[in-house]
Design a protein around this motif. Structure first.
Motif, PDB file in Angstrom:
ATOM      1  N   PHE A 136       0.832  -1.210   0.000  1.00 17.57           N
ATOM      2  CA  PHE A 136       0.000   0.000   0.000  1.00 17.57           C
ATOM      3  C   PHE A 136       0.862   1.254   0.000  1.00 17.57           C
ATOM      4  O   PHE A 136       0.659   2.169  -0.811  1.00 17.57           O
ATOM      5  N   VAL A 137       1.834   1.310   0.891  1.00 14.93           N
ATOM      6  CA  VAL A 137       2.654   2.521   1.031  1.00 14.93           C
ATOM      7  C   VAL A 137       3.409   2.833  -0.248  1.00 14.93           C
ATOM      8  O   VAL A 137       3.509   4.002  -0.654  1.00 14.93           O
ATOM      9  N   LEU A 138       3.912   1.816  -0.934  1.00 15.01           N
ATOM     10  CA  LEU A 138       4.704   2.033  -2.140  1.00 15.01           C
ATOM     11  C   LEU A 138       3.893   1.856  -3.426  1.00 15.01           C
ATOM     12  O   LEU A 138       4.446   1.895  -4.517  1.00 15.01           O
ATOM     13  N   GLY A 139       2.599   1.675  -3.295  1.00 19.38           N
ATOM     14  CA  GLY A 139       1.749   1.616  -4.477  1.00 19.38           C
ATOM     15  C   GLY A 139       2.073   0.488  -5.427  1.00 19.38           C
ATOM     16  O   GLY A 139       1.853   0.602  -6.643  1.00 19.38           O
ATOM     17  N   GLY A 140       2.587  -0.627  -4.909  1.00 20.18           N
ATOM     18  CA  GLY A 140       2.952  -1.752  -5.761  1.00 20.18           C
ATOM     19  C   GLY A 140       4.322  -1.633  -6.396  1.00 20.18           C
ATOM     20  O   GLY A 140       4.804  -2.573  -7.024  1.00 20.18           O
ATOM     21  N   LEU A 141       4.973  -0.477  -6.234  1.00 18.24           N
ATOM     22  CA  LEU A 141       6.299  -0.286  -6.822  1.00 18.24           C
ATOM     23  C   LEU A 141       7.359  -1.127  -6.112  1.00 18.24           C
ATOM     24  O   LEU A 141       8.483  -1.240  -6.608  1.00 18.24           O
ATOM     25  N   ASN A 142       6.999  -1.698  -4.979  1.00 21.57           N
ATOM     26  CA  ASN A 142       7.933  -2.589  -4.290  1.00 21.57           C
ATOM     27  C   ASN A 142       8.154  -3.888  -5.072  1.00 21.57           C
ATOM     28  O   ASN A 142       9.145  -4.578  -4.848  1.00 21.57           O
ATOM     29  N   TYR A 143       7.244  -4.211  -5.997  1.00 18.14           N
ATOM     30  CA  TYR A 143       7.451  -5.348  -6.901  1.00 18.14           C
ATOM     31  C   TYR A 143       8.055  -4.821  -8.201  1.00 18.14           C
ATOM     32  O   TYR A 143       7.512  -5.006  -9.295  1.00 18.14           O
ATOM     33  N   GLN A 144       9.190  -4.177  -8.082  1.00 14.76           N
ATOM     34  CA  GLN A 144       9.767  -3.465  -9.214  1.00 14.76           C
ATOM     35  C   GLN A 144      10.236  -4.406 -10.316  1.00 14.76           C
ATOM     36  O   GLN A 144      10.131  -4.086 -11.503  1.00 14.76           O
ATOM     37  N   ILE A 145      10.748  -5.559  -9.944  1.00 12.74           N
ATOM     38  CA  ILE A 145      11.218  -6.516 -10.951  1.00 12.74           C
ATOM     39  C   ILE A 145      10.051  -6.974 -11.816  1.00 12.74           C
ATOM     40  O   ILE A 145      10.112  -6.932 -13.051  1.00 12.74           O
ATOM     41  N   GLU A 146       8.968  -7.401 -11.179  1.00 14.17           N
ATOM     42  CA  GLU A 146       7.802  -7.869 -11.920  1.00 14.17           C
ATOM     43  C   GLU A 146       7.175  -6.732 -12.730  1.00 14.17           C
ATOM     44  O   GLU A 146       6.726  -6.931 -13.868  1.00 14.17           O
ATOM     45  N   HIS A 147       7.151  -5.539 -12.133  1.00 11.26           N
ATOM     46  CA  HIS A 147       6.577  -4.389 -12.831  1.00 11.26           C
ATOM     47  C   HIS A 147       7.382  -4.054 -14.084  1.00 11.26           C
ATOM     48  O   HIS A 147       6.811  -3.738 -15.137  1.00 11.26           O
ATOM     49  N   HIS A 148       8.698  -4.142 -14.009  1.00 10.86           N
ATOM     50  CA  HIS A 148       9.519  -3.828 -15.179  1.00 10.86           C
ATOM     51  C   HIS A 148       9.426  -4.913 -16.244  1.00 10.86           C
ATOM     52  O   HIS A 148       9.484  -4.611 -17.439  1.00 10.86           O
ATOM     53  N   LEU A 149       9.274  -6.141 -15.834  1.00  8.62           N
ATOM     54  CA  LEU A 149       9.127  -7.218 -16.813  1.00  8.62           C
ATOM     55  C   LEU A 149       7.780  -7.147 -17.518  1.00  8.62           C
ATOM     56  O   LEU A 149       7.680  -7.393 -18.728  1.00  8.62           O
ATOM     57  N   PHE A 150       6.740  -6.797 -16.765  1.00  9.85           N
ATOM     58  CA  PHE A 150       5.374  -6.770 -17.298  1.00  9.85           C
ATOM     59  C   PHE A 150       4.706  -5.452 -16.889  1.00  9.85           C
ATOM     60  O   PHE A 150       3.877  -5.420 -15.984  1.00  9.85           O
ATOM     61  N   PRO A 151       5.061  -4.345 -17.564  1.00  6.40           N
ATOM     62  CA  PRO A 151       4.582  -3.022 -17.147  1.00  6.40           C
ATOM     63  C   PRO A 151       3.066  -2.870 -17.169  1.00  6.40           C
ATOM     64  O   PRO A 151       2.522  -2.052 -16.427  1.00  6.40           O
ATOM     65  N   THR A 152       2.374  -3.626 -18.026  1.00  8.75           N
ATOM     66  CA  THR A 152       0.917  -3.496 -18.104  1.00  8.75           C
ATOM     67  C   THR A 152       0.191  -4.374 -17.093  1.00  8.75           C
ATOM     68  O   THR A 152      -1.040  -4.349 -17.037  1.00  8.75           O
ATOM     69  N   MET A 153       0.923  -5.145 -16.303  1.00 15.50           N
ATOM     70  CA  MET A 153       0.280  -6.012 -15.310  1.00 15.50           C
ATOM     71  C   MET A 153      -0.405  -5.161 -14.242  1.00 15.50           C
ATOM     72  O   MET A 153       0.233  -4.297 -13.640  1.00 15.50           O
ATOM     73  N   PRO A 154      -1.686  -5.391 -13.966  1.00 10.13           N
ATOM     74  CA  PRO A 154      -2.370  -4.626 -12.920  1.00 10.13           C
ATOM     75  C   PRO A 154      -1.676  -4.764 -11.570  1.00 10.13           C
ATOM     76  O   PRO A 154      -1.167  -5.847 -11.223  1.00 10.13           O
ATOM     77  N   ARG A 155      -1.673  -3.698 -10.829  1.00 12.86           N
ATOM     78  CA  ARG A 155      -0.967  -3.657  -9.547  1.00 12.86           C
ATOM     79  C   ARG A 155      -1.308  -4.826  -8.612  1.00 12.86           C
ATOM     80  O   ARG A 155      -0.391  -5.420  -8.023  1.00 12.86           O
ATOM     81  N   PRO A 156      -2.601  -5.191  -8.435  1.00 13.19           N
ATOM     82  CA  PRO A 156      -2.897  -6.261  -7.467  1.00 13.19           C
ATOM     83  C   PRO A 156      -2.393  -7.636  -7.875  1.00 13.19           C
ATOM     84  O   PRO A 156      -2.365  -8.556  -7.037  1.00 13.19           O
ATOM     85  N   ASN A 157      -1.983  -7.802  -9.137  1.00 14.20           N
ATOM     86  CA  ASN A 157      -1.472  -9.106  -9.585  1.00 14.20           C
ATOM     87  C   ASN A 157       0.030  -9.264  -9.373  1.00 14.20           C
ATOM     88  O   ASN A 157       0.564 -10.361  -9.525  1.00 14.20           O
ATOM     89  N   LEU A 158       0.699  -8.184  -9.032  1.00 12.25           N
ATOM     90  CA  LEU A 158       2.157  -8.237  -8.916  1.00 12.25           C
ATOM     91  C   LEU A 158       2.607  -9.163  -7.791  1.00 12.25           C
ATOM     92  O   LEU A 158       3.633  -9.843  -7.909  1.00 12.25           O
ATOM     93  N   ARG A 159       1.847  -9.193  -6.702  1.00 12.32           N
ATOM     94  CA  ARG A 159       2.219 -10.054  -5.572  1.00 12.32           C
ATOM     95  C   ARG A 159       2.266 -11.517  -5.999  1.00 12.32           C
ATOM     96  O   ARG A 159       3.195 -12.254  -5.640  1.00 12.32           O
ATOM     97  N   ARG A 160       1.279 -11.963  -6.755  1.00 12.20           N
ATOM     98  CA  ARG A 160       1.256 -13.358  -7.220  1.00 12.20           C
ATOM     99  C   ARG A 160       2.345 -13.608  -8.258  1.00 12.20           C
ATOM    100  O   ARG A 160       2.972 -14.672  -8.278  1.00 12.20           O
TER     101      ARG A 160
END
Length: 344
Positions: free
Chosen positions: A273-297
């Motif tokens: 919550f505090v970092l807005g999902g940016l804490n999953y930076q590796i997954e976010h950079h690999l799949f930039p269009t992935m919705p934020r709530p899916n990054l944890r999985r």
């Protein structure tokens, strides 16, 4: 030569394999319900905050409201970030509508930010091509530090100590960069963004100085904008600073380029919550269009894939991530301090 070519083809195929796993798990599907709830909730809390602001009136208690609005501005900016990556809708128009709205609410040019952030995603931590490595007030490599002159050279020598104080100015820097972008007419939506920025500035100052006396109003603005800058900086800085930088002509494939230059921050759902999902930076950079709530999985899948393919996967706690940032800044400025010590 043939073995090198085969290795590169194999490495390029690694991302295709990982992508199939991610798609098979349904993690690239849109999460419209999540975003509807998040957007409506944010806007409701934001509006309620202004109602409370008016109800409190001219009081120094408004400095607590300044802290509240620093948090809300960042949470709204996170939604703009997700819209810029097309995480909310599949098409451009819906995402842009959300992005322009949230940019206007916090006083940012959505178009300027998307252009800058897209260049960062294409070349993270690239010494020439990543705009996030070209910040005049900081040096992220020793070579950068050596090119600094005058006040900027002094700042580079002491940048680790100055890092958090400098973030107090980041909010103003974001506003100013947005104004410059619109003023130069660089974007296709110049009139829209000019109107949004003017409406934000006029509305913000009118409410603040209608409710508060000049002194209290200035204090409110200073605390609000300063803490917003700190929050924004602290949300983005841990993601790449202190990770390897890439020289021109590097030979890394997409998968390794994104993973090796990024860092995750663990800590549970409160960090999410505090970092807005940016804490999953590796997954976010690999799949930039992935919705934020899916990054944890996705994180579980990506970490396991990297382990199987012997790709370094960096993650640490929140406090440790800032220690990495400060250590990196201190190391980048070391040649200047050594030169100063020799001169003395």
């Amino acid at each position: 030569m043939t073995s090198v070519s085969s290795q590169r083809r194999s490495e390029a195929g690694d991302f295709a394999t990982l992508s199939r796993e991610i798609r098979g798990a349904g993690l690239l599907e849109r999460r419209r319900g999540y975003y509807l709830a998040r957007i409506v909730g944010n806007l409701a809390v934001f509006a309620a905050g202004w109602v409370v602001f008016v109800a409190i009136g001219d009081s120094w208690w408004q400095l607590l409201m300044a802290v509240f609005f620093a948090v809300m501005f960042t949470q709204l900016a996170f939604i703009g970030h997700d819209a810029g990556h097309k995480q909310i809708f599949r098409g451009r128009h819906g995402n842009d509508a959300v992005g322009y709205l949230h940019g206007g609410l916090v006083g940012l040019s959505y178009e300027w930010w998307v252009g800058k952030h897209t260049r960062h995603h294409a070349n993270p931590n690239h010494e020439d091509d990543d705009p996030d490595l070209h910040i005049p007030a900081l040096a992220f490599t020793r070579d950068q530090a050596r090119t600094k002159r005058g006040l900027l050279r002094w700042m580079a020598r002491h940048q680790a100590a100055l890092f958090f104080p400098l973030l107090l100015l980041e909010g103003l820097n974001l506003h100013w960069s947005s104004i410059k972008h619109v003023w130069r007419g660089d974007g296709r939506a110049r009139r829209l963004e000019a109107g949004l920025l003017i409406a934000h500035l006029v509305g913000y100052l009118t409410v603040v100085f209608t409710v508060l006396s000049p002194l209290t109003g200035l204090a409110f603005i200073a605390v609000h904008q300063g803490l917003w800058g700190v929050y924004m900086g602290c949300s983005f800085a841990p993601n790449h600073k202190g990770m390897p930088t890439l020289p021109p002509g590097h030979q890394l494939d997409y998968l390794r380029k994104q993973v090796l230059t990024s860092r995750n921050v663990y800590g549970g759902r409160w960090v999410d919550f505090v970092l807005g999902g940016l804490n999953y930076q590796i997954e976010h950079h690999l799949f930039p269009t992935m919705p934020r709530p899916n990054l944890r999985r996705a994180q579980v899948i990506v970490q396991d894939f990297c382990a199987r393919h012997r790709i370094d996967y960096a993650q640490c706690g929140l406090v440790r991530s800032y220690q990495h940032v400060l250590h990196h800044l201190r190391d980048a400025g070391a040649p200047l301090r050594h030169k100063e010590a020799k001169a003395a």
